[in-house]
Design a protein around this motif. Structure first.
Motif, PDB file in Angstrom:
ATOM      1  N   GLN A  73       0.022  -2.206  -4.513  1.00 63.60           N
ATOM      2  CA  GLN A  73       0.545  -2.635  -5.805  1.00 63.60           C
ATOM      3  C   GLN A  73      -0.630  -2.911  -6.732  1.00 63.60           C
ATOM      4  N   ASP A  74      -0.406  -2.608  -8.010  1.00 58.98           N
ATOM      5  CA  ASP A  74      -1.371  -3.029  -9.022  1.00 58.98           C
ATOM      6  C   ASP A  74      -0.577  -3.762 -10.092  1.00 58.98           C
ATOM      7  N   TYR A  75      -1.232  -4.722 -10.713  1.00 60.99           N
ATOM      8  CA  TYR A  75      -0.513  -5.624 -11.611  1.00 60.99           C
ATOM      9  C   TYR A  75      -1.430  -6.117 -12.720  1.00 60.99           C
ATOM     10  N   THR A  76      -0.805  -6.550 -13.810  1.00 65.75           N
ATOM     11  CA  THR A  76      -1.571  -7.163 -14.880  1.00 65.75           C
ATOM     12  C   THR A  76      -2.011  -8.559 -14.445  1.00 65.75           C
ATOM     13  N   LEU A 118      -6.551   3.945 -12.284  1.00 65.29           N
ATOM     14  CA  LEU A 118      -6.471   2.773 -13.162  1.00 65.29           C
ATOM     15  C   LEU A 118      -7.560   2.804 -14.226  1.00 65.29           C
ATOM     16  N   VAL A 119      -8.759   3.197 -13.840  1.00 71.82           N
ATOM     17  CA  VAL A 119      -9.849   3.283 -14.811  1.00 71.82           C
ATOM     18  C   VAL A 119      -9.559   4.370 -15.838  1.00 71.82           C
ATOM     19  N   SER A 120      -9.049   5.511 -15.383  1.00 74.19           N
ATOM     20  CA  SER A 120      -8.730   6.591 -16.325  1.00 74.19           C
ATOM     21  C   SER A 120      -7.596   6.194 -17.276  1.00 74.19           C
ATOM     22  N   GLU A 121      -6.771   5.231 -16.842  1.00 75.26           N
ATOM     23  CA  GLU A 121      -5.696   4.721 -17.699  1.00 75.26           C
ATOM     24  C   GLU A 121      -6.193   3.606 -18.627  1.00 75.26           C
ATOM     25  N   GLY A 122      -7.482   3.238 -18.521  1.00 69.96           N
ATOM     26  CA  GLY A 122      -8.069   2.277 -19.445  1.00 69.96           C
ATOM     27  C   GLY A 122      -8.346   0.885 -18.927  1.00 69.96           C
ATOM     28  N   PHE A 180      -8.180   5.310  -0.099  1.00 66.25           N
ATOM     29  CA  PHE A 180      -7.050   5.288  -1.029  1.00 66.25           C
ATOM     30  C   PHE A 180      -7.227   4.230  -2.109  1.00 66.25           C
ATOM     31  N   ILE A 181      -7.943   3.141  -1.796  1.00 65.20           N
ATOM     32  CA  ILE A 181      -8.257   2.155  -2.838  1.00 65.20           C
ATOM     33  C   ILE A 181      -9.097   2.830  -3.929  1.00 65.20           C
ATOM     34  N   ALA A 182     -10.106   3.581  -3.525  1.00 61.81           N
ATOM     35  CA  ALA A 182     -10.952   4.274  -4.500  1.00 61.81           C
ATOM     36  C   ALA A 182     -10.146   5.262  -5.335  1.00 61.81           C
ATOM     37  N   ALA A 183      -9.214   5.963  -4.699  1.00 59.31           N
ATOM     38  CA  ALA A 183      -8.383   6.918  -5.435  1.00 59.31           C
ATOM     39  C   ALA A 183      -7.523   6.221  -6.482  1.00 59.31           C
ATOM     40  N   ARG A 184      -6.915   5.099  -6.117  1.00 58.74           N
ATOM     41  CA  ARG A 184      -6.074   4.383  -7.077  1.00 58.74           C
ATOM     42  C   ARG A 184      -6.915   3.770  -8.192  1.00 58.74           C
ATOM     43  N   GLY A 234      -6.118  -5.841 -20.320  1.00 62.35           N
ATOM     44  CA  GLY A 234      -5.960  -4.551 -19.657  1.00 62.35           C
ATOM     45  C   GLY A 234      -6.456  -4.526 -18.227  1.00 62.35           C
ATOM     46  N   SER A 235      -7.097  -5.603 -17.765  1.00 64.75           N
ATOM     47  CA  SER A 235      -7.584  -5.652 -16.380  1.00 64.75           C
ATOM     48  C   SER A 235      -6.395  -5.645 -15.416  1.00 64.75           C
ATOM     49  N   ARG A 236      -6.611  -5.048 -14.259  1.00 69.12           N
ATOM     50  CA  ARG A 236      -5.561  -4.941 -13.246  1.00 69.12           C
ATOM     51  C   ARG A 236      -6.037  -5.561 -11.941  1.00 69.12           C
ATOM     52  N   GLY A 237      -5.103  -6.146 -11.212  1.00 71.62           N
ATOM     53  CA  GLY A 237      -5.347  -6.620  -9.866  1.00 71.62           C
ATOM     54  C   GLY A 237      -4.697  -5.646  -8.903  1.00 71.62           C
TER      55      GLY A 237
END
Length: 163
Positions: free
Chosen positions: A63-66, A111-115, A103-107, A81-84
């Motif tokens: 999961q990723d979250y604001t 997230l970085v490409s999304e800003g 898979f952490i690196a892939a996600r 815009g930071s994500r956890g």
């Protein structure tokens, strides 16, 4: 050969699989049994929930979250815009194979490409396996271990951009 990881949104059809994974001792140890995988959780717009697959086999939850979605979140001081992120590998036979870091690196790349300017994680300070995976993926400890309403954490962050 580099493994390819696929991420798809959690759906109601995943609840039974997630419930089985949540019974595994290596998951219970760090996640406990209280966090639900249900319609209410799935509807929470602050959190994006994913099933991670490798070579067509679902094997992990992520999961990723604001970090700004809760007024007292330990990472609320990070830029807008930071994500956890949080995750676990379900099937025991998938542990110790380097999947977590990969898979952490892939996600994170998504997230970085999304800003997202910063990605944060908050493992329990005694969870050496998770901390090692996060370090391999590029995270650094941000401060001392501390107690929060979500339990004891070791704050770690990764800045977007060149490393």
């Amino acid at each position: 050969m580099t493994k390819v990881y696929d991420f798809r949104r959690v759906t109601r059809a995943d609840y039974d699989m997630l419930a089985e994974w949540r019974k595994e001792q290596h998951v219970v140890e760090w996640w406990g049994t209280s966090e639900p995988h249900d319609d209410t959780a799935l509807a929470d717009a602050r959190v994006a929930r994913w099933i991670v697959s490798c070579e067509g086999r679902p094997f992990a939850y992520m999961q990723d979250y604001t970090v700004h979605g809760w007024p007292d979140h330990p990472c609320a001081h990070l830029p807008a815009g930071s994500r956890g992120i949080d995750q676990f590998i379900g099937p025991p036979d998938m542990l110790g194979r380097g999947h977590g870091t990969a898979f952490i690196a892939a996600r994170i790349a998504s997230l970085v490409s999304e800003g997202a300017p910063v990605i944060a994680v908050d493992p329990h300070p005694d969870n050496a396996r998770a901390i090692a995976s996060y370090r391999k993926a590029g995270f650094a400890v941000e401060g001392p271990a501390r107690d929060t309403q979500w339990g004891r954490i070791l704050p770690m962050v990764m800045q977007a951009g060149p490393r």
